[in-house]
Scaffold this motif. Structure first.
Motif, mmCIF file in Angstrom:
data_model
loop_
_atom_site.group_PDB
_atom_site.id
_atom_site.type_symbol
_atom_site.label_atom_id
_atom_site.label_comp_id
_atom_site.label_asym_id
_atom_site.label_seq_id
_atom_site.Cartn_x
_atom_site.Cartn_y
_atom_site.Cartn_z
ATOM 1 N N ASN A 99 0.875 -1.382 0.055
ATOM 2 C CA ASN A 99 0.422 -0.161 -0.034
ATOM 3 C C ASN A 99 0.799 1.123 -0.137
ATOM 4 O OD1 ASN A 99 -2.060 -1.672 0.588
ATOM 5 N ND2 ASN A 99 -3.430 -0.314 1.083
ATOM 6 N N THR A 100 2.144 0.831 0.421
ATOM 7 C CA THR A 100 2.810 2.726 0.501
ATOM 8 C C THR A 100 3.041 2.561 -0.746
ATOM 9 O OG1 THR A 100 3.056 2.082 2.951
ATOM 10 C CG2 THR A 100 4.500 3.348 2.161
ATOM 11 N N GLY A 103 1.131 3.654 -2.842
ATOM 12 C CA GLY A 103 0.462 5.679 -2.838
ATOM 13 C C GLY A 103 1.460 6.334 -3.398
ATOM 14 N N ALA A 134 0.197 9.980 0.084
ATOM 15 C CA ALA A 134 -0.097 8.599 0.560
ATOM 16 C C ALA A 134 -0.243 7.962 1.605
ATOM 17 C CB ALA A 134 1.186 7.778 -0.181
ATOM 18 N N LEU A 137 -3.624 5.391 2.215
ATOM 19 C CA LEU A 137 -3.407 4.452 0.982
ATOM 20 C C LEU A 137 -2.073 3.553 2.418
ATOM 21 C CD1 LEU A 137 -2.325 4.286 -2.592
ATOM 22 C CD2 LEU A 137 -3.904 2.725 -0.502
#
Length: 506
Positions: A99-100, A103, A134, A137
């Motif tokens: 997710n990082t 994002g 980001a 996310l």
């Protein structure tokens, strides 16, 4: 519900302690994973090819069974909190990194071009543009990781890591729905509460979140280090046991006998190890000092040997010699009873097919289905060897958790199951245990197994533990197991009552 509330009241301190440890395991694991995954995603956001490779690597780690990871870690870091945290960190890496990375790499290119045109520094763009955009996310990944870790942390109980998994394991093994519900319900509530908290934290600035994460992580690692240091400095005796009521009863007997004779010695109990190999490795690594082991298990599982005899005394002598030669362990004199493998059927099946022995079963096995514990199905002294010895050809075989095989038999989903001869369900369900007329199963006498460290530091406990030598009949053990598993009495109470009744305690 009344029984559950009563249990909550009786074991309030134990539940609070398990809940606190579960929270600690979950938060420290996700924090460490975040400290690894988020900087790694920042480092790789401009290196897409390597970033894609890392996504694949973290995804592969996610597919490895958690029990396999725990088993692989034990030889290197032992049992308890440390291997549990390492395993949980590995599981939390994927959602946080994924997710990082997504994002940081999916930000509008025009916005990034504008920041370049203004000549903004790399750090300014990172902390004022990329990370704030980001953040939704990133927190989504943290929430996924936290929920996943809280659920997986229940398996820490299998290696002495504590937490709410202790109640779940005991509930399954003892067929105690109250304990099972307490563990499962509190675990689910934790997941919901932490998901809501992380959602609230997502509104804080990147700077505050970074400072908070680093501070908490420093405190958490410091606490883990202190606990590890205290464990190394403390000269206490650690007694462990496998899953189930019987090992827990024996562990409590060992503790009572040692502390009655030597009140100055501190004894810690670590119940509900889920696997013989896990427990034996812990004994080899000096993280467990004593646990009850069975002669047949030593010679069939730990160090497979051809039995020189089926006489219990000779099998014990052979097992004792093997353990001393291989690891320098001391195997004390066994108790009177044996806890052998056996096959059992309900009374209706026994009457319909005229079953008294396993040879009788072999004649009609093609008409019957079975549910077997996974260990019994795979071990050399289990179904594989039994099938060859008797020519069994069962219609269908289901591999299930130990406690579930009795439910399957009770609900007539199967007609045959494996049992231990001291299982209380035999008495509760009035099962017919089939005679092993070819004497396939080896003797299984239980006795305390001690590592070399405890024999050097506390040799005086041998005399205390030897008070159980030749004691405890099969009927005694069945009755005690029945009290714990069926009547839901505490193992500590049952163990102490027996020792007092036999005048082994004052």
């Amino acid at each position: 519900m009344v029984n559950m509330l009563k249990l909550l009241q009786e074991q309030q301190q134990t539940i609070i302690s398990a809940l606190g440890h579960h929270i600690f395991l979950s938060i420290i694991s996700v924090s460490i994973a975040a400290l690894i995954a988020i900087p790694l995603a920042i480092l790789l956001m401009n290196h897409r090819r390597i970033g894609e490779i890392m996504l694949q690597v973290t995804g592969i780690v996610q597919t490895i069974p958690s029990l396999a990871i725990l088993g692989l870690l034990i030889p290197f870091v032992g049992i308890g909190t440390v291997p549990a945290v390492i395993a949980l960190v590995l599981y939390a890496l994927m959602p946080i990194f994924q997710n990082t990375y997504a994002g940081l790499t999916q930000i509008d290119s025009e916005l990034l071009e504008a920041s370049e045109a203004f000549g903004l520094s790399w750090s300014y763009k990172l902390f004022k543009i990329r990370l704030p955009l980001a953040l939704p996310l990133i927190f989504s990944g943290l929430r996924i990781a936290m929920v996943m870790v809280i659920g997986t942390a229940t398996l820490a109980a299998l290696i002495g890591g504590g937490g709410l998994g202790t109640f779940i394991m005991q509930g399954i093994q003892n067929n105690d729905n109250q304990q099972l519900l307490i563990g499962a319900t509190l675990s689910a509530l934790l997941a919901i509460i932490f998901s809501i908290c992380l959602q609230a934290l997502s509104h804080l600035s990147v700077k505050k979140l970074t400072v908070g994460l680093v501070t908490f992580l420093t405190l958490g690692i410091g606490l883990m280090g202190y606990q590890f240091y205290q464990t190394q400095q403390n000269n206490k005796i650690v007694i462990a046991g496998k899953l189930g009521s019987e090992p827990e009863i024996l562990m409590n007997m060992y503790q009572e006998l040692i502390q009655a004779d030597h009140p100055e010695i501190e004894v810690e109990l670590k119940p509900n190890f889920g696997n013989t190999s896990f427990l034996y490795r812990a004994l080899q690594n000096d993280q467990v000092d004593v646990y009850p082991e069975f002669t047949g298990t030593v010679l069939q599982n730990l160090y497979p040997q051809k039995l020189k005899s089926h006489e219990p005394a000779e099998v014990y002598t052979q097992a004792k010699q093997v353990l001393q030669a291989k690891d320098g362990f001391t195997y004390l004199e066994p108790m009177a009873y044996e806890n052998r493998y056996a096959l059992a059927v309900d009374q209706e099946t026994a009457k319909t097919y005229h079953l008294k022995t396993i040879s009788d079963l072999a004649k009609v096995s093609s008409e019957l289905s079975a549910a077997f514990d996974n260990d019994f199905y795979t071990q050399a002294d289990g179904f594989g060897g039994l099938k060859q010895a008797y020519g069994l050809d069962l219609k269908d075989i289901k591999r299930v958790e130990p406690s579930l095989r009795y439910e399957a038999l009770k609900n007539n989903q199967v007609q045959v199951t494996d049992v231990y001869t001291t299982d209380p369900q035999i008495k509760a369900q009035h099962l017919v245990v089939l005679t092993d007329d070819k004497q396939f199963f080896p003797p299984y006498q239980g006795a305390p197994l001690l590592n070399a460290r405890v024999m050097q530091t506390h040799p005086e406990i041998v005399a205390s533990l030897n008070k159980l030598a030749g004691k405890i009949s099969a009927e005694d053990m069945v009755d005690m197991n029945y009290q714990v598993t069926i009547e839901h009495k505490k193992a500590h109470t049952v163990a102490k009552n027996y020792l007092k009744e036999k005048k082994l305690l004052p």
